[in-house]
Write an enzyme that holds these catalytic residues in place. Sequence first.
Site, PDB file in Angstrom:
ATOM      1  N   ASN A  24      -4.116   5.427   9.126  1.00 45.32           N
ATOM      2  CA  ASN A  24      -4.513   5.510   7.728  1.00 45.32           C
ATOM      3  C   ASN A  24      -6.006   5.774   7.533  1.00 45.32           C
ATOM      4  O   ASN A  24      -6.508   5.713   6.419  1.00 45.32           O
ATOM      5  CB  ASN A  24      -4.048   4.259   6.971  1.00 45.32           C
ATOM      6  CG  ASN A  24      -2.526   4.281   6.801  1.00 45.32           C
ATOM      7  OD1 ASN A  24      -1.884   5.301   7.066  1.00 45.32           O
ATOM      8  ND2 ASN A  24      -1.952   3.169   6.375  1.00 45.32           N
ATOM      9  N   ARG A  97       1.550  12.907   2.570  1.00 44.26           N
ATOM     10  CA  ARG A  97       0.866  12.838   1.269  1.00 44.26           C
ATOM     11  C   ARG A  97      -0.612  13.240   1.385  1.00 44.26           C
ATOM     12  O   ARG A  97      -1.350  13.206   0.403  1.00 44.26           O
ATOM     13  CB  ARG A  97       0.955  11.408   0.722  1.00 44.26           C
ATOM     14  CG  ARG A  97       2.285  11.107   0.083  1.00 44.26           C
ATOM     15  CD  ARG A  97       2.405   9.635  -0.218  1.00 44.26           C
ATOM     16  NE  ARG A  97       1.427   9.136  -1.171  1.00 44.26           N
ATOM     17  CZ  ARG A  97       1.527   9.244  -2.483  1.00 44.26           C
ATOM     18  NH1 ARG A  97       2.565   9.823  -3.013  1.00 44.26           N
ATOM     19  NH2 ARG A  97       0.593   8.759  -3.280  1.00 44.26           N
ATOM     20  N   CYS A 121       6.551   8.390   3.133  1.00 42.39           N
ATOM     21  CA  CYS A 121       7.711   7.527   3.356  1.00 42.39           C
ATOM     22  C   CYS A 121       8.442   7.276   2.050  1.00 42.39           C
ATOM     23  O   CYS A 121       7.840   7.259   0.982  1.00 42.39           O
ATOM     24  CB  CYS A 121       7.234   6.198   3.934  1.00 42.39           C
ATOM     25  SG  CYS A 121       6.748   6.330   5.637  1.00 42.39           S
ATOM     26  N   VAL A 333       3.108  -4.612  -3.341  1.00 38.90           N
ATOM     27  CA  VAL A 333       2.402  -3.323  -3.335  1.00 38.90           C
ATOM     28  C   VAL A 333       3.348  -2.166  -3.671  1.00 38.90           C
ATOM     29  O   VAL A 333       3.029  -1.295  -4.484  1.00 38.90           O
ATOM     30  CB  VAL A 333       1.704  -3.093  -1.976  1.00 38.90           C
ATOM     31  CG1 VAL A 333       0.987  -1.736  -1.954  1.00 38.90           C
ATOM     32  CG2 VAL A 333       0.711  -4.206  -1.694  1.00 38.90           C
TER      33      VAL A 333
END
Length: 443
Positions: A24, A97, A121, A333
């Site tokens: 990430n 993304r 995902c 989240v």
Amino acid sequence: MIGTLRIQGGEPLRGEVTVRGAKNLVPKAMVAALLGSTPSTLRSVPEIKDVKVVTDLLSLHGVTVSKAPETGDLELDPTNAAAALHADIDAHSGDSRIPILLCGPLLHAIGEAFIPDLGGCKIGDRPIDFHLKVLREFGAEVDKLPSGIRMTAPKGLHGAKIDLPYPSVGATEQVLLTATRAEGNTELRGAATEPEIMDLIAILQKMGAIITVQTDRVIHIEGVPELSGYNHRALPDRIEAASWGSAALATGGDIFVRGAQQADMMAYLNTFRKIGGGLDITDEGIRFYHPGGKLNSLIVETNVHPGFMTDWQQPLVVALTQADGVSIVHETVYENRFGFTGALNEMGASIQLHRECLGSVPCRFGQRNFLHSAVISGPTPLHGADINIPDLRGGFSHLIAALAAQGDSLVSGVELINRGYERFVQKLEGLGARFEVVAEVAE
Ligand code: EPU
């Protein structure tokens, strides 16, 4: 690439694995290279699919990406950045993304950007409304086309006052990547402050950016007209590290994760210890082990940093199926991140999902129709099953469950795990997992 594994479970995972740069952070660091006027070098780059997607997207836009044969370090030269064909961008974006994060740097470098329909995902809707709002606030003009979204900045990009309704990781990165070269000052309120974001800020500072992180999720950025390249070693992947920790606990094993960093994993380490897991924290890495005896049930609520990460949740749930008593996991989240628990129940777990918030953290999903709280009763012995992997983190938890279970499991869709876990099949082999490759799929 490996598509299906037959796993013979019941064997504790023991040994050592090494984690490299964070999934990430690394793709975003690669995108940041577009902002420089000279080449950048990125070190500790993992061999995962998202890195390949960004390499392809940058190459399409005229950035030369070269990989050092020995180390895998990347050199990224943006000096010939140029526009790319929309159809090519679409074809190379895969289900990532990341293309949304190319917008700011591309608008600075070449004055236009295109985002195809985005994947990622399957965990809830994963909208991009914050990103589009932020880019408009910097002065981007957004046109929706049948094939995606085209952006231009006819008057250039200027600093803005931005208030995020939720501390989104991606939207915070969008602001950072756009504001550093925008004209004037930007104030971001409601920023995410994950360690990966701090590492991106460190990279941008090396490039010449002026970014001040204040208290209460406020970040100030003073725009500068030009940035240079950077030389940076990516911070280690704390999600992968925790995944191996949970794998050690769930299988009754003992894994030393070389490269795991305590400072970025505090919330996970506290939880691991409360369950009853054993920890040796060293400068080189962290040893996670099952010390024998019972594991304790507990309540976990996922949250933005410095809370317990949503991406730590799924492998931990497998370990919680082996804990004594009733555990609760409240996911705050993403609204839809418990799909993977169906397969665990088929393997013998007892996990019930609820729409109510079973926790104390104020959550956006409370009065809505989302199964976002899980009640796990344990310990339940797991048995082998045929499983199709749904997404990256849920998929890793299925692998762990199959390794912890008695009997054989046929696990398909394993290629999805390559998005975030480099060389995981070799790592499993090194940890003594028993499995055979049943089918390969095209990359
Ligand atoms: N959100 C919106 N609108 C937006 C953007 C986000 O409503 O425009 C919502 C999301 O739907 C979600 C919440 O805000 O409910 C948080 O999303 P965030 O933007 O923080 O997530 P992200 O940037 O898309 C990154 C990681 C995820 C990780 C999250 C949270 C990358 C490439 N992905 O996603 O990683 O779960 O932050 O830490 O950095 C994974 O590694 O498996 C993964 C999904």
